[in-house]
Each structure stands twice: as structure tokens, then as C-alpha cells.
Scaffold this active site. Sequence first.
Site, PDB file in Angstrom:
ATOM      1  N   LYS A   1       0.819  -1.210   0.000  1.00  0.00           N
ATOM      2  CA  LYS A   1       0.000   0.000   0.000  1.00  0.00           C
ATOM      3  C   LYS A   1       0.855   1.264   0.000  1.00  0.00           C
ATOM      4  O   LYS A   1       0.348   2.353  -0.296  1.00  0.00           O
ATOM      5  CB  LYS A   1      -0.924   0.010   1.214  1.00  0.00           C
ATOM      6  CG  LYS A   1      -1.950  -1.115   1.227  1.00  0.00           C
ATOM      7  CD  LYS A   1      -2.823  -1.029   2.469  1.00  0.00           C
ATOM      8  CE  LYS A   1      -3.837  -2.164   2.495  1.00  0.00           C
ATOM      9  NZ  LYS A   1      -4.696  -2.106   3.722  1.00  0.00           N
TER      10      LYS A   1
ATOM     11  N   GLY B   1      -9.575 -10.717  -1.783  1.00  0.00           N
ATOM     12  CA  GLY B   1     -11.015 -10.576  -1.921  1.00  0.00           C
ATOM     13  C   GLY B   1     -11.358  -9.827  -3.195  1.00  0.00           C
ATOM     14  O   GLY B   1     -10.533  -9.067  -3.730  1.00  0.00           O
TER      15      GLY B   1
ATOM     16  N   ASP C   1     -10.069 -25.346  -1.906  1.00  0.00           N
ATOM     17  CA  ASP C   1      -8.830 -24.573  -1.883  1.00  0.00           C
ATOM     18  C   ASP C   1      -7.768 -25.145  -2.816  1.00  0.00           C
ATOM     19  O   ASP C   1      -7.455 -24.575  -3.862  1.00  0.00           O
ATOM     20  CB  ASP C   1      -8.277 -24.519  -0.453  1.00  0.00           C
ATOM     21  CG  ASP C   1      -8.918 -23.426   0.372  1.00  0.00           C
ATOM     22  OD1 ASP C   1      -9.281 -22.394  -0.196  1.00  0.00           O
ATOM     23  OD2 ASP C   1      -9.039 -23.609   1.590  1.00  0.00           O
TER      24      ASP C   1
END
Length: 204
Positions: free
Chosen positions: A75, A98, A168
Site C-alpha cells: 500500500k 477478496g 482450496d
Amino acid sequence: MNENGNGLPLAGIKVLSFTHAVMGPAASLILADFGAEVIQIEPPGGDNTRRLKGFGVGYFPFFNRNKQCLAIDIKSEEGQNTILKLVEEADVLIENFGPGTMNRLGYDYEKLSKINPKLIYASVKGFGPGPFEDCKVYENVAQCTGGSASTTGFDDGPPIVTGAQIGDSGTGLHLALGIVTALYQREHTGKGQRVSCAMQDGVL
């Protein structure tokens, strides 16, 4: 490490793995085992799965063997500059954040493919296009929505999910195959592309 992948079929392929937990790391693990140079991007302080037990050696060592790990604050401005430099030389980028996270961070396919037109940009999510595509999904949800839970359990009881992580690691296997297929097609077209897999589809 696999001694730089010498003699293995994916030697020379560079992979950036923005993955966590099981699903994404399972895909990049397959590529690493076949000789790809995989850089596992971790947050400062390390991935949360480093503290989980399982598979004898632990979750993180099991699913991230044969990889190089790099802690970056993706970030921050410095972190973003580092990522963009890595993208320039990468063959593959894998992410299982996500829905919408990579876009919000500024690492969307449209932007990165302009930096590196040969990039294979691979994503794995819970659901494909449709009313649930923005939902976050974990193993149990994938097994239930994909129908596998209905095949396990007892006649007089509810469906039961299996302990085997078919949502998964199974979907990670599908994603790895999609990536290898895209790499093969790139040999003919010279262009990268976007590859995506959904856990629900993987279970189905």
C-alpha cells in the site's frame, strides 16, 4: 529452492504470488515445484499462516516450499514502485485477494498489462461472474455451493463438508493448469492474458 529450476519444465518462468492461506499458494506451489522462480509477496511481519500448525511442518512451509519470500507494504509508495518494477520482468502474477482488492490497490489487469503486455494475470475467487461474484468465500462455503457437501454425511442428518480441501487446493490445481495453458498460448501469440478460476466451479 530448486537450484534455479535447472532441468525442470518451467525453468526461466518468473511468478509474482500475491497469495495467502491455501488456495493461491497451492497454485504457485505447483509452478514452483516444476521449476518456476516464484516470489511470494508477504505483508510486513509475515503471512498469518506462518503461525498455523498442520501438514507436519506447518501450513506456510508446506504450501510455500521452493519459493522466495519478500515482505513488502504493497500500500506504500515505495512498495508500489517495487511491485511495478517486479511486474516488468514477471511472466505470471497470481492473486487470491477478496474481490476488487487488487483494483483498489492499483494493481488491476488493465494497468499491469500495459506495463508488461506478456503478463499472465491469474486470479482465483469464490464465485465466477454473477450475483455472488463480490462475495468472499472459504472452503466450507465452496463445498456447499459447489454441491460436494451433499455427497457426504448420513441419510438422517445434514450434509457434511469433507476435511480434504477440495475447494482450496483443488481450485489451485485448476488455476495452475490455466496458467500453464496461457503460457503455452503466449508462445504462439506473444501476448499475455487474464486467467481466472472460481472455487465453486472447482468444486463442481
